[in-house]
Design a protein around this motif. Structure first.
Motif, PDB file in Angstrom:
ATOM      1  N   GLY A   8      72.410  63.978  -5.618  1.00  0.00           N
ATOM      2  CA  GLY A   8      73.431  63.202  -4.917  1.00  0.00           C
ATOM      3  C   GLY A   8      73.027  61.766  -4.643  1.00  0.00           C
ATOM      4  N   SER A   9      72.106  61.243  -5.456  1.00  0.00           N
ATOM      5  CA  SER A   9      71.653  59.874  -5.208  1.00  0.00           C
ATOM      6  C   SER A   9      71.417  59.187  -6.538  1.00  0.00           C
ATOM      7  CB  SER A   9      70.357  59.902  -4.412  1.00  0.00           C
ATOM      8  OG  SER A   9      69.631  58.720  -4.658  1.00  0.00           O
ATOM      9  N   SER A  10      71.583  57.861  -6.514  1.00  0.00           N
ATOM     10  CA  SER A  10      71.327  57.096  -7.731  1.00  0.00           C
ATOM     11  C   SER A  10      69.840  56.824  -7.878  1.00  0.00           C
ATOM     12  CB  SER A  10      72.073  55.759  -7.644  1.00  0.00           C
ATOM     13  OG  SER A  10      71.624  55.070  -6.482  1.00  0.00           O
ATOM     14  N   GLY A  11      69.059  57.160  -6.843  1.00  0.00           N
ATOM     15  CA  GLY A  11      67.659  56.743  -6.813  1.00  0.00           C
ATOM     16  C   GLY A  11      66.752  57.594  -7.674  1.00  0.00           C
ATOM     17  N   ILE A  12      65.617  57.009  -8.027  1.00  0.00           N
ATOM     18  CA  ILE A  12      64.565  57.721  -8.744  1.00  0.00           C
ATOM     19  C   ILE A  12      63.461  57.996  -7.747  1.00  0.00           C
ATOM     20  CG2 ILE A  12      62.888  57.542 -10.613  1.00  0.00           C
ATOM     21  CD1 ILE A  12      64.821  55.343 -11.740  1.00  0.00           C
ATOM     22  N   GLY A  13      63.039  59.245  -7.638  1.00  0.00           N
ATOM     23  CA  GLY A  13      62.067  59.603  -6.606  1.00  0.00           C
ATOM     24  C   GLY A  13      60.699  59.926  -7.161  1.00  0.00           C
ATOM     25  N   TYR A  14      59.711  59.818  -6.280  1.00  0.00           N
ATOM     26  CA  TYR A  14      58.332  60.166  -6.618  1.00  0.00           C
ATOM     27  C   TYR A  14      57.684  60.616  -5.327  1.00  0.00           C
ATOM     28  CZ  TYR A  14      53.417  59.478  -7.963  1.00  0.00           C
ATOM     29  OH  TYR A  14      52.086  59.650  -8.213  1.00  0.00           O
ATOM     30  N   GLY A  15      56.967  61.735  -5.372  1.00  0.00           N
ATOM     31  CA  GLY A  15      56.360  62.253  -4.148  1.00  0.00           C
ATOM     32  C   GLY A  15      54.870  61.990  -4.089  1.00  0.00           C
ATOM     33  N   LEU A  16      54.428  61.294  -3.033  1.00  0.00           N
ATOM     34  CA  LEU A  16      53.000  61.183  -2.762  1.00  0.00           C
ATOM     35  C   LEU A  16      52.568  62.493  -2.100  1.00  0.00           C
ATOM     36  CD1 LEU A  16      52.904  57.595  -1.161  1.00  0.00           C
ATOM     37  CD2 LEU A  16      52.842  58.191  -3.575  1.00  0.00           C
ATOM     38  N   LYS A  17      51.276  62.804  -2.192  1.00  0.00           N
ATOM     39  CA  LYS A  17      50.815  64.088  -1.668  1.00  0.00           C
ATOM     40  C   LYS A  17      50.769  64.092  -0.136  1.00  0.00           C
ATOM     41  CE  LYS A  17      46.841  65.208  -3.367  1.00  0.00           C
ATOM     42  NZ  LYS A  17      45.659  65.794  -4.053  1.00  0.00           N
ATOM     43  N   TYR A  18      50.581  62.914   0.453  1.00  0.00           N
ATOM     44  CA  TYR A  18      50.368  62.833   1.891  1.00  0.00           C
ATOM     45  C   TYR A  18      51.394  61.909   2.539  1.00  0.00           C
ATOM     46  CZ  TYR A  18      45.838  64.360   0.087  1.00  0.00           C
ATOM     47  OH  TYR A  18      44.852  65.022  -0.588  1.00  0.00           O
ATOM     48  N   GLN A  19      51.360  61.873   3.870  1.00  0.00           N
ATOM     49  CA  GLN A  19      52.215  60.936   4.608  1.00  0.00           C
ATOM     50  C   GLN A  19      51.839  59.501   4.243  1.00  0.00           C
ATOM     51  OE1 GLN A  19      51.235  62.282   8.587  1.00  0.00           O
ATOM     52  NE2 GLN A  19      53.252  63.250   8.780  1.00  0.00           N
ATOM     53  N   ALA A  20      52.826  58.599   4.394  1.00  0.00           N
ATOM     54  CA  ALA A  20      52.569  57.222   3.952  1.00  0.00           C
ATOM     55  C   ALA A  20      53.495  56.254   4.671  1.00  0.00           C
ATOM     56  CB  ALA A  20      52.780  57.120   2.437  1.00  0.00           C
ATOM     57  N   ARG A  21      53.030  54.999   4.773  1.00  0.00           N
ATOM     58  CA  ARG A  21      53.834  53.936   5.393  1.00  0.00           C
ATOM     59  C   ARG A  21      53.970  52.696   4.529  1.00  0.00           C
ATOM     60  NH1 ARG A  21      53.360  54.549  11.266  1.00  0.00           N
ATOM     61  NH2 ARG A  21      54.298  52.504  11.459  1.00  0.00           N
ATOM     62  N   CYS A  22      53.103  52.548   3.504  1.00  0.00           N
ATOM     63  CA  CYS A  22      52.947  51.230   2.870  1.00  0.00           C
ATOM     64  C   CYS A  22      53.296  51.229   1.391  1.00  0.00           C
ATOM     65  CB  CYS A  22      51.500  50.767   2.970  1.00  0.00           C
ATOM     66  SG  CYS A  22      50.894  50.745   4.629  1.00  0.00           S
ATOM     67  N   ILE A  23      54.147  50.278   1.004  1.00  0.00           N
ATOM     68  CA  ILE A  23      54.435  50.070  -0.418  1.00  0.00           C
ATOM     69  C   ILE A  23      54.568  48.569  -0.668  1.00  0.00           C
ATOM     70  CG2 ILE A  23      56.979  50.288  -0.222  1.00  0.00           C
ATOM     71  CD1 ILE A  23      56.667  52.003  -2.920  1.00  0.00           C
ATOM     72  N   SER A  24      54.098  48.133  -1.832  1.00  0.00           N
ATOM     73  CA  SER A  24      54.105  46.701  -2.143  1.00  0.00           C
ATOM     74  C   SER A  24      54.505  46.495  -3.598  1.00  0.00           C
ATOM     75  CB  SER A  24      52.700  46.126  -1.904  1.00  0.00           C
ATOM     76  OG  SER A  24      52.631  44.770  -2.293  1.00  0.00           O
ATOM     77  N   ASP A  25      55.312  45.477  -3.833  1.00  0.00           N
ATOM     78  CA  ASP A  25      55.640  45.054  -5.193  1.00  0.00           C
ATOM     79  C   ASP A  25      54.401  44.413  -5.821  1.00  0.00           C
ATOM     80  OD1 ASP A  25      57.053  43.977  -7.470  1.00  0.00           O
ATOM     81  OD2 ASP A  25      57.245  42.077  -6.403  1.00  0.00           O
ATOM     82  N   VAL A  26      54.122  44.780  -7.078  1.00  0.00           N
ATOM     83  CA  VAL A  26      53.021  44.116  -7.787  1.00  0.00           C
ATOM     84  C   VAL A  26      53.616  42.888  -8.476  1.00  0.00           C
ATOM     85  CG1 VAL A  26      51.143  44.370  -9.451  1.00  0.00           C
ATOM     86  CG2 VAL A  26      51.876  46.336  -8.085  1.00  0.00           C
ATOM     87  N   LYS A  27      53.644  41.811  -7.721  1.00  0.00           N
ATOM     88  CA  LYS A  27      54.331  40.594  -8.148  1.00  0.00           C
ATOM     89  C   LYS A  27      53.710  39.981  -9.412  1.00  0.00           C
ATOM     90  CE  LYS A  27      55.829  36.410  -5.658  1.00  0.00           C
ATOM     91  NZ  LYS A  27      55.608  35.718  -4.370  1.00  0.00           N
ATOM     92  N   ALA A  28      52.395  40.146  -9.545  1.00  0.00           N
ATOM     93  CA  ALA A  28      51.692  39.501 -10.662  1.00  0.00           C
ATOM     94  C   ALA A  28      51.852  40.256 -11.980  1.00  0.00           C
ATOM     95  CB  ALA A  28      50.206  39.350 -10.320  1.00  0.00           C
ATOM     96  N   ASP A  29      52.439  41.455 -11.938  1.00  0.00           N
ATOM     97  CA  ASP A  29      52.667  42.214 -13.174  1.00  0.00           C
ATOM     98  C   ASP A  29      53.945  41.688 -13.827  1.00  0.00           C
ATOM     99  OD1 ASP A  29      53.087  44.002 -15.202  1.00  0.00           O
ATOM    100  OD2 ASP A  29      52.811  45.795 -13.981  1.00  0.00           O
ATOM    101  N   THR A  30      53.791  40.934 -14.904  1.00  0.00           N
ATOM    102  CA  THR A  30      54.971  40.346 -15.550  1.00  0.00           C
ATOM    103  C   THR A  30      55.518  41.240 -16.662  1.00  0.00           C
ATOM    104  OG1 THR A  30      53.469  39.084 -16.945  1.00  0.00           O
ATOM    105  CG2 THR A  30      54.352  37.962 -15.013  1.00  0.00           C
TER     106      THR A  30
END
Length: 366
Positions: A8-30
């Protein structure tokens, strides 16, 4: 470690094994749209996941999985070197901050250890965040704890970091996070319990008086419980704040006595806010109501121009909330736009669920 489409969502999901708070765009990856996510688990060895969106945009692929010694409370990718990133971490008893380098992967998934490039070890107490120089290649970065702000010079080749200057917010203020102004590299906004403070890195001083406007710059905005702050990268002097109960506020720092726009935010606490790197006025917010909201804070309202007609005025208000993404079961603390594909964003809920969404359906309306 491949993705699964959400029901029911347009999103693509991925599960980390543990709880998490932090995500960052890898800006330098062109070459690829990629993100780094870090976990926050008390009992287990923590992990950093390097995730890449497939060229068709239908899968999220784990390019690398690295062990990290402690709980990750903040993570930021270096804007000019895709293999370098910073973390703020907690051992349970104390906090630390370090710069890491991803080893050359050569295609294997069980990658070797992360290499510690430098430790930002001048802090005492709880470190909140590390901010990289906002644009271009520069060796300067900032770290903040609850009382102090440090400006560092990083030398990756010699694996060292040295403090260039520091200042203290004073015992009356407890800093919680911040943002570096992309239009003025000497200006940094720091969030606190009851205000947003503005620092000039040249003097490493900030003004204590609320009403004192020095050379057309405001020194602080008095607000309760500001959780997140971001500068609009497409428009000078515009700052966005996320506040616990009172939602999202858009500020023009040239006249910061009151916000130029208020957005309702979330049904519980509004925790994070991010301006789109390319589309002016497009804002993401995340909250403890397990939702991510997409807003349009129109240029006309931040410019204080009168609307053309009452009809347009009504339409503008209705269009402020473009979409709400609710495919999470936990609070959402992590948010990142892709700078390579600015219509794509990643979000991360506390239960370790990464979701990638595209805002393309909403762009023609802007």
């Amino acid at each position: 470690a491949q993705a699964r489409m959400q029901g029911g969502s347009s999103g693509i999901g991925y599960g980390l094994k543990y709880q998490a708070r932090c995500i960052s765009d890898v800006k330098a990856d062109t070459d690829y749209t990629s993100f780094l996510a870090g976990t926050l688990s008390l009992k287990e060895e923590n992990e950093v996941h390097l995730l890449r969106l497939s060229s068709g945009g239908s899968e999220l692929i784990c390019e690398g999985l690295f062990s990290h010694p402690n709980e990750i409370w903040d993570l930021a990718s270096c804007p000019f070197d895709q293999r370098i990133f910073s973390t703020v971490f907690s051992t349970g008893e104390s906090f630390g901050a370090a710069i890491w380098q991803i080893p050359e992967l050569y295609g294997q998934l069980n990658s070797p250890q992360l290499e510690r490039v430098a430790s930002l070890d001048a802090h005492v107490g709880k470190i909140n965040c590390v901010l990289w120089w906002p644009s271009g290649r520069c060796d300067k970065l900032i770290s903040m704890d609850e009382q102090n702000i440090f400006l560092w010079s990083l030398d990756c080749s010699n694996k060292s970091a040295e403090v260039l200057s520091k200042d203290s917010a004073g015992m009356l203020h407890s800093l919680s996070g911040g943002a570096w102004d992309p239009h003025d590299v000497n200006a940094v906004a720091a969030t606190g319990e009851s205000s947003v403070q503005f620092w000039d890195l040249r003097t490493m001083k900030y003004g204590i008086s609320v009403d004192l406007l020095c050379s057309q710059k405001v020194n602080s905005i008095e607000r309760a419980h500001v959780r997140g702050v971001d500068y609009n990268p497409k428009r000078e002097h515009i700052l966005i704040t996320a506040e616990d109960e009172s939602g999202i506020h858009v500020w023009d720092l040239r006249k910061a006595k009151a916000p130029v726009q208020e957005l309702p935010g979330h049904t519980h606490w509004t925790w994070a806010v991010k301006c789109n790197p390319e589309y002016d006025g497009l804002i993401l917010s995340a909250g403890t109501d397990s939702a991510v909201n997409l807003w349009y804070a129109s240029a006309s309202s931040t410019n204080n121009k009168a609307p053309e007609s009452p009809v347009e005025s009504t339409r503008e208000r209705v269009n402020l909330l473009l979409n709400s993404y609710t495919d999470y079961e936990d609070s959402v603390y992590g948010l990142a736009w892709s700078s390579r594909e600015p219509w794509v964003f990643a979000s991360l809920s506390y239960d370790g669920r990464v979701v990638i969404e595209s805002v393309k359906p909403f762009l023609p309306r802007l």
